[in-house]
Design a protein around this motif. Sequence first.
Motif, PDB file in Angstrom:
ATOM      1  N   PHE A   1       0.809  -1.212   0.000  1.00  0.00           N
ATOM      2  CA  PHE A   1       0.000   0.000   0.000  1.00  0.00           C
ATOM      3  C   PHE A   1       0.848   1.271   0.000  1.00  0.00           C
ATOM      4  CE2 PHE A   1      -2.869  -3.200   1.799  1.00  0.00           C
ATOM      5  CZ  PHE A   1      -3.890  -3.100   0.846  1.00  0.00           C
ATOM      6  N   ARG A   2       2.105   1.167   0.331  1.00  0.00           N
ATOM      7  CA  ARG A   2       2.988   2.331   0.275  1.00  0.00           C
ATOM      8  C   ARG A   2       3.331   2.701  -1.162  1.00  0.00           C
ATOM      9  NH1 ARG A   2       7.086   1.520   5.360  1.00  0.00           N
ATOM     10  NH2 ARG A   2       5.447   1.351   6.910  1.00  0.00           N
ATOM     11  N   PHE A   3       3.029   1.820  -2.091  1.00  0.00           N
ATOM     12  CA  PHE A   3       3.282   2.102  -3.498  1.00  0.00           C
ATOM     13  C   PHE A   3       2.088   2.775  -4.172  1.00  0.00           C
ATOM     14  CE2 PHE A   3       6.697  -0.809  -2.754  1.00  0.00           C
ATOM     15  CZ  PHE A   3       7.684  -0.381  -3.620  1.00  0.00           C
ATOM     16  N   LEU A   4       1.059   3.078  -3.416  1.00  0.00           N
ATOM     17  CA  LEU A   4      -0.120   3.730  -3.963  1.00  0.00           C
ATOM     18  C   LEU A   4      -0.113   5.196  -3.561  1.00  0.00           C
ATOM     19  CD1 LEU A   4      -2.789   1.006  -3.163  1.00  0.00           C
ATOM     20  CD2 LEU A   4      -1.544   1.344  -5.293  1.00  0.00           C
ATOM     21  N   ASP A   5      -0.099   6.067  -4.542  1.00  0.00           N
ATOM     22  CA  ASP A   5      -0.109   7.499  -4.290  1.00  0.00           C
ATOM     23  C   ASP A   5      -0.913   8.166  -5.396  1.00  0.00           C
ATOM     24  OD1 ASP A   5       0.507   9.950  -3.072  1.00  0.00           O
ATOM     25  OD2 ASP A   5       2.255  10.217  -4.360  1.00  0.00           O
ATOM     26  N   GLY A   6      -2.073   8.647  -5.042  1.00  0.00           N
ATOM     27  CA  GLY A   6      -2.967   9.264  -6.021  1.00  0.00           C
ATOM     28  C   GLY A   6      -2.427  10.548  -6.612  1.00  0.00           C
ATOM     29  N   TYR A   7      -1.726  11.329  -5.797  1.00  0.00           N
ATOM     30  CA  TYR A   7      -1.187  12.593  -6.306  1.00  0.00           C
ATOM     31  C   TYR A   7      -0.151  12.365  -7.407  1.00  0.00           C
ATOM     32  CZ  TYR A   7      -3.489  15.070  -2.517  1.00  0.00           C
ATOM     33  OH  TYR A   7      -4.415  15.597  -1.677  1.00  0.00           O
ATOM     34  N   THR A   8       0.644  11.340  -7.250  1.00  0.00           N
ATOM     35  CA  THR A   8       1.663  11.055  -8.255  1.00  0.00           C
ATOM     36  C   THR A   8       1.018  10.703  -9.593  1.00  0.00           C
ATOM     37  OG1 THR A   8       3.156  10.291  -6.540  1.00  0.00           O
ATOM     38  CG2 THR A   8       3.644   9.603  -8.777  1.00  0.00           C
ATOM     39  N   ILE A   9       0.012   9.863  -9.555  1.00  0.00           N
ATOM     40  CA  ILE A   9      -0.698   9.510 -10.793  1.00  0.00           C
ATOM     41  C   ILE A   9      -1.376  10.740 -11.379  1.00  0.00           C
ATOM     42  CG2 ILE A   9      -2.595   8.127 -11.723  1.00  0.00           C
ATOM     43  CD1 ILE A   9      -1.852   6.003  -9.603  1.00  0.00           C
TER      44      ILE A   9
ATOM     45  N   TYR B   1      -0.421  13.882 -11.080  1.00  0.00           N
ATOM     46  CA  TYR B   1       0.607  14.720 -11.703  1.00  0.00           C
ATOM     47  C   TYR B   1       0.968  14.217 -13.096  1.00  0.00           C
ATOM     48  CZ  TYR B   1       1.581  16.782  -7.095  1.00  0.00           C
ATOM     49  OH  TYR B   1       1.497  17.407  -5.894  1.00  0.00           O
ATOM     50  N   LEU B   2       1.164  12.914 -13.217  1.00  0.00           N
ATOM     51  CA  LEU B   2       1.519  12.353 -14.526  1.00  0.00           C
ATOM     52  C   LEU B   2       0.415  12.603 -15.549  1.00  0.00           C
ATOM     53  CD1 LEU B   2       3.226   8.991 -13.525  1.00  0.00           C
ATOM     54  CD2 LEU B   2       4.307  10.963 -14.588  1.00  0.00           C
ATOM     55  N   ILE B   3      -0.829  12.393 -15.152  1.00  0.00           N
ATOM     56  CA  ILE B   3      -1.948  12.583 -16.080  1.00  0.00           C
ATOM     57  C   ILE B   3      -2.112  14.049 -16.446  1.00  0.00           C
ATOM     58  CG2 ILE B   3      -4.463  12.423 -16.291  1.00  0.00           C
ATOM     59  CD1 ILE B   3      -4.272   9.820 -14.650  1.00  0.00           C
ATOM     60  N   LEU B   4      -2.009  14.931 -15.442  1.00  0.00           N
ATOM     61  CA  LEU B   4      -2.198  16.358 -15.705  1.00  0.00           C
ATOM     62  C   LEU B   4      -1.102  16.942 -16.589  1.00  0.00           C
ATOM     63  CD1 LEU B   4      -3.499  17.717 -12.281  1.00  0.00           C
ATOM     64  CD2 LEU B   4      -4.779  17.354 -14.394  1.00  0.00           C
ATOM     65  N   PHE B   5       0.067  16.364 -16.583  1.00  0.00           N
ATOM     66  CA  PHE B   5       1.124  16.791 -17.501  1.00  0.00           C
ATOM     67  C   PHE B   5       0.987  16.102 -18.858  1.00  0.00           C
ATOM     68  CE2 PHE B   5       3.562  18.262 -13.796  1.00  0.00           C
ATOM     69  CZ  PHE B   5       4.101  19.427 -14.299  1.00  0.00           C
TER      70      PHE B   5
ATOM     71  N   ILE C   1       5.322   7.282 -24.592  1.00  0.00           N
ATOM     72  CA  ILE C   1       6.427   6.611 -23.891  1.00  0.00           C
ATOM     73  C   ILE C   1       7.542   7.605 -23.599  1.00  0.00           C
ATOM     74  CG2 ILE C   1       8.290   4.928 -24.195  1.00  0.00           C
ATOM     75  CD1 ILE C   1       6.205   3.162 -25.658  1.00  0.00           C
ATOM     76  N   LYS C   2       7.904   8.410 -24.585  1.00  0.00           N
ATOM     77  CA  LYS C   2       8.974   9.395 -24.385  1.00  0.00           C
ATOM     78  C   LYS C   2       8.571  10.436 -23.345  1.00  0.00           C
ATOM     79  CE  LYS C   2      10.611   8.846 -29.085  1.00  0.00           C
ATOM     80  NZ  LYS C   2      10.599   9.429 -30.429  1.00  0.00           N
ATOM     81  N   ILE C   3       7.336  10.914 -23.434  1.00  0.00           N
ATOM     82  CA  ILE C   3       6.860  11.908 -22.475  1.00  0.00           C
ATOM     83  C   ILE C   3       6.874  11.330 -21.069  1.00  0.00           C
ATOM     84  CG2 ILE C   3       4.808  13.157 -21.687  1.00  0.00           C
ATOM     85  CD1 ILE C   3       4.119  13.694 -24.619  1.00  0.00           C
ATOM     86  N   LEU C   4       6.388  10.098 -20.905  1.00  0.00           N
ATOM     87  CA  LEU C   4       6.331   9.495 -19.574  1.00  0.00           C
ATOM     88  C   LEU C   4       7.716   9.321 -18.962  1.00  0.00           C
ATOM     89  CD1 LEU C   4       3.519   6.830 -19.871  1.00  0.00           C
ATOM     90  CD2 LEU C   4       3.578   8.776 -18.323  1.00  0.00           C
TER      91      LEU C   4
ATOM     92  N   ILE D   1       9.343  15.291 -12.757  1.00  0.00           N
ATOM     93  CA  ILE D   1       8.532  15.437 -11.542  1.00  0.00           C
ATOM     94  C   ILE D   1       9.304  14.957 -10.323  1.00  0.00           C
ATOM     95  CG2 ILE D   1       6.445  14.631 -10.371  1.00  0.00           C
ATOM     96  CD1 ILE D   1       5.069  14.596 -13.110  1.00  0.00           C
ATOM     97  N   CYS D   2      10.035  13.872 -10.445  1.00  0.00           N
ATOM     98  CA  CYS D   2      10.835  13.361  -9.335  1.00  0.00           C
ATOM     99  C   CYS D   2      11.910  14.380  -8.926  1.00  0.00           C
ATOM    100  CB  CYS D   2      11.469  12.029  -9.705  1.00  0.00           C
ATOM    101  SG  CYS D   2      12.393  11.267  -8.363  1.00  0.00           S
ATOM    102  N   ALA D   3      12.516  15.022  -9.905  1.00  0.00           N
ATOM    103  CA  ALA D   3      13.538  16.026  -9.604  1.00  0.00           C
ATOM    104  C   ALA D   3      12.933  17.237  -8.893  1.00  0.00           C
ATOM    105  CB  ALA D   3      14.239  16.465 -10.894  1.00  0.00           C
ATOM    106  N   ILE D   4      11.774  17.679  -9.356  1.00  0.00           N
ATOM    107  CA  ILE D   4      11.107  18.810  -8.701  1.00  0.00           C
ATOM    108  C   ILE D   4      10.737  18.450  -7.270  1.00  0.00           C
ATOM    109  CG2 ILE D   4       8.983  20.181  -8.675  1.00  0.00           C
ATOM    110  CD1 ILE D   4       9.162  20.316 -11.693  1.00  0.00           C
ATOM    111  N   GLN D   5      10.178  17.266  -7.075  1.00  0.00           N
ATOM    112  CA  GLN D   5       9.832  16.828  -5.729  1.00  0.00           C
ATOM    113  C   GLN D   5      11.075  16.707  -4.859  1.00  0.00           C
ATOM    114  OE1 GLN D   5       7.657  13.256  -6.612  1.00  0.00           O
ATOM    115  NE2 GLN D   5       5.688  14.310  -6.589  1.00  0.00           N
ATOM    116  N   GLY D   6      12.175  16.232  -5.424  1.00  0.00           N
ATOM    117  CA  GLY D   6      13.428  16.121  -4.678  1.00  0.00           C
ATOM    118  C   GLY D   6      13.948  17.472  -4.222  1.00  0.00           C
TER     119      GLY D   6
END
Length: 153
Positions: free
Chosen positions: A29-37, A39-43, A87-90, A97-102
């Motif tokens: 369940f720690r691998f489930l994060d709605g905000y991350t999904i 973010y990916l969809i909104l971009f 695929i390239k965009i993802l 997104i990971c870099a910004i969050q970091g």
Amino acid sequence: MYLLSILSVILLTVVMCATSSGMDGSYVFRFLDGYTILYLILFLIPLLISGGLLKDFNHAFRLVIGKKEAKSLIELKRAKESVSLTIKILLILSVFICAIQGVFILYNMDDPLMLGPSFSVSMLTLIYGMGITLILLPLQARLNMKIQEYINQ
């Protein structure tokens, strides 16, 4: 057959999580994060729209999973291009997104004990991006095969 690739990615991910964290399975369940999904969809959606390929991305699923036959070679090639662009965009987007969050995690690091949990959540973006890419690669291969079959007819 395409659904088999989706199920295998999900099932193998769950098995890896369960076996690497002990057999209790609570870490899944720690691998489930709605905000991350989200973010990916909104971009992803605006980038596909700006490329003019959102409709073609939808057609790619209909051509491979559904029983819809391609009307033209151009339709197949546009569907393949939309999956390739996705695929390239993802891949790039998940790193972005990971870099910004970091950066935000490191900037707001008042409690060093929170570094690990916060950084692990930011890594979920990479996991989701790579997981969706693993699911899209067989779709791209099937579209390539359909293009070859269409050319040979």
